[in-house]
Scaffold this motif. Sequence first.
Motif, short mmCIF file in Angstrom:
data_model
loop_
_atom_site.label_atom_id
_atom_site.label_comp_id
_atom_site.label_asym_id
_atom_site.label_seq_id
_atom_site.Cartn_x
_atom_site.Cartn_y
_atom_site.Cartn_z
N ARG A 172 0.83 -1.21 0.00
CA ARG A 172 0.00 0.00 0.00
C ARG A 172 0.86 1.26 0.00
NH1 ARG A 172 -5.34 1.02 3.77
NH2 ARG A 172 -5.76 3.17 3.13
N LEU A 173 1.92 1.27 0.82
CA LEU A 173 2.79 2.43 0.87
C LEU A 173 3.56 2.61 -0.43
CD1 LEU A 173 4.50 2.95 4.33
CD2 LEU A 173 2.42 3.93 3.41
N GLN A 174 4.01 1.52 -1.01
CA GLN A 174 4.77 1.62 -2.25
C GLN A 174 3.91 2.13 -3.39
OE1 GLN A 174 7.71 1.78 -1.67
NE2 GLN A 174 8.84 -0.13 -1.80
N GLU A 175 2.63 1.82 -3.32
CA GLU A 175 1.72 2.29 -4.36
C GLU A 175 1.40 3.78 -4.19
OE1 GLU A 175 -2.84 1.45 -5.97
OE2 GLU A 175 -1.79 -0.10 -4.84
N SER A 176 1.18 4.20 -2.93
CA SER A 176 0.77 5.58 -2.68
C SER A 176 1.94 6.54 -2.50
CB SER A 176 -0.15 5.64 -1.45
OG SER A 176 0.51 5.09 -0.32
N HIS A 177 3.06 6.04 -1.94
CA HIS A 177 4.23 6.90 -1.68
C HIS A 177 5.52 6.17 -2.07
CE1 HIS A 177 1.67 9.71 0.51
NE2 HIS A 177 1.22 8.71 1.25
N PRO A 178 5.71 5.90 -3.36
CA PRO A 178 6.89 5.14 -3.79
C PRO A 178 8.21 5.84 -3.52
CG PRO A 178 5.76 6.10 -5.68
CD PRO A 178 4.87 6.32 -4.49
N ASP A 179 8.17 7.15 -3.23
CA ASP A 179 9.39 7.92 -2.96
C ASP A 179 9.86 7.81 -1.52
OD1 ASP A 179 6.89 9.29 -2.47
OD2 ASP A 179 8.06 11.07 -1.96
N VAL A 180 9.08 7.18 -0.66
CA VAL A 180 9.40 7.11 0.77
C VAL A 180 10.02 5.75 1.10
CG1 VAL A 180 8.47 7.17 3.12
CG2 VAL A 180 7.58 8.74 1.38
N PRO A 181 11.31 5.72 1.49
CA PRO A 181 11.93 4.45 1.88
C PRO A 181 11.36 3.93 3.20
CG PRO A 181 13.47 6.26 2.20
CD PRO A 181 12.27 6.83 1.52
N ILE A 182 11.29 2.62 3.32
CA ILE A 182 10.75 1.96 4.50
C ILE A 182 11.87 1.19 5.20
CG2 ILE A 182 9.09 0.24 5.35
CD1 ILE A 182 7.43 0.85 2.78
N PHE A 183 11.93 1.33 6.51
CA PHE A 183 12.89 0.58 7.32
C PHE A 183 12.10 -0.28 8.30
CE2 PHE A 183 14.99 4.32 5.76
CZ PHE A 183 16.28 3.91 5.47
N THR A 184 12.38 -1.57 8.32
CA THR A 184 11.61 -2.47 9.18
C THR A 184 12.53 -3.54 9.78
OG1 THR A 184 9.68 -3.93 9.29
CG2 THR A 184 10.95 -3.99 7.25
N ALA A 185 12.26 -3.91 11.03
CA ALA A 185 13.05 -4.94 11.70
C ALA A 185 12.59 -6.34 11.32
CB ALA A 185 12.98 -4.75 13.21
N LYS A 186 11.32 -6.47 10.94
CA LYS A 186 10.79 -7.78 10.57
C LYS A 186 9.72 -7.60 9.50
CE LYS A 186 8.20 -11.78 12.40
NZ LYS A 186 7.61 -12.41 13.60
N TYR A 187 9.78 -8.42 8.47
CA TYR A 187 8.79 -8.39 7.40
C TYR A 187 7.99 -9.70 7.42
CZ TYR A 187 6.95 -9.21 2.71
OH TYR A 187 6.15 -9.53 1.66
N VAL A 188 6.67 -9.57 7.34
CA VAL A 188 5.79 -10.74 7.37
C VAL A 188 4.97 -10.79 6.07
CG1 VAL A 188 3.92 -11.93 8.58
CG2 VAL A 188 5.61 -10.61 9.88
N ALA A 189 5.18 -11.83 5.28
CA ALA A 189 4.43 -12.01 4.04
C ALA A 189 3.05 -12.57 4.34
CB ALA A 189 5.19 -12.94 3.10
N GLY A 190 2.14 -12.43 3.38
CA GLY A 190 0.81 -13.02 3.54
C GLY A 190 -0.24 -12.04 4.02
N PRO A 191 -1.46 -12.53 4.19
CA PRO A 191 -2.59 -11.66 4.55
C PRO A 191 -2.61 -11.31 6.04
CG PRO A 191 -3.33 -13.91 4.39
CD PRO A 191 -1.89 -13.92 3.96
N LEU A 192 -3.45 -10.34 6.39
CA LEU A 192 -3.71 -9.97 7.77
C LEU A 192 -4.92 -10.73 8.28
CD1 LEU A 192 -3.40 -6.10 7.23
CD2 LEU A 192 -1.62 -7.63 8.10
N ASN A 193 -5.19 -10.66 9.59
CA ASN A 193 -6.41 -11.30 10.09
C ASN A 193 -7.61 -10.39 9.81
OD1 ASN A 193 -6.50 -9.31 12.06
ND2 ASN A 193 -6.35 -10.70 13.80
N GLU A 194 -8.79 -10.82 10.23
CA GLU A 194 -10.01 -10.08 9.89
C GLU A 194 -10.07 -8.70 10.53
OE1 GLU A 194 -10.66 -12.33 13.66
OE2 GLU A 194 -9.82 -12.81 11.67
#
Length: 219
Positions: A172-194
């Motif tokens: 979502r961020l890459q689509e709306s703000h592709p110019d903003v770099p993201i820094f994350t300690a952990k990345y989780v693939a897949g869907p979210l819960n309900e």
Amino acid sequence: MEDFLKNVTIFDHPLIKHKVTHLCDVHTGSKEFSEIVKEISMLMGYEALKDLSMKDVKVQAPLAEFDSPVLAEDFTIVPILRAGLGMIDGLRALSPTAKVGHIGLYRDEETLEPKKYYFKMPVDVADGQVIIVDPALATGGSAEAAIRFVKECGCTKIKFMCIISSEVGIKRLQESHPDVPIFTAKYVAGPLNEKGYIYTAFGDAGDRVCGTVSYKPEG
């Protein structure tokens, strides 16, 4: 690497991984949770701030005078309330002159979209780097809105830093703000819960930091 992860820095340091594991444990209490969030933020800050501009100043050392580099710019930390407050001290430990802005957002439980209730930035926020912080990037709604609000202040050097991120939020961020770099300690693939939460994360970070909800099993 997936195309949508090209502007994402995922930390691979053993100390950070170790600390993230303890954040996710339901038995980690509020005080310890807050301390670990601070520690991870400080460790991540070294990488996220490595491109700060420098200038030379003259220093009189015990044996000689010489030119040595110092920071040539301040940066502004912008936590998304309330969970993001836990990440301020870790970054400020790296540079006590850093400024702090605040964005108050809450999530509509039906639409899962963010609603703004508070916004306050330093008067010269557009002059330097801005790091928007929130422990979790789940649906991406709050982060997307926060970046939009900061851009409306004239800011152009914006980064987003979180401890755990989801595939949904990053896309979502890459689509709306592709110019903003993201820094994350952990990345989780897949869907979210309900409810829009990351399955293998720490639940609601604001509740964990403030101790308003306990995730410990009863009995």
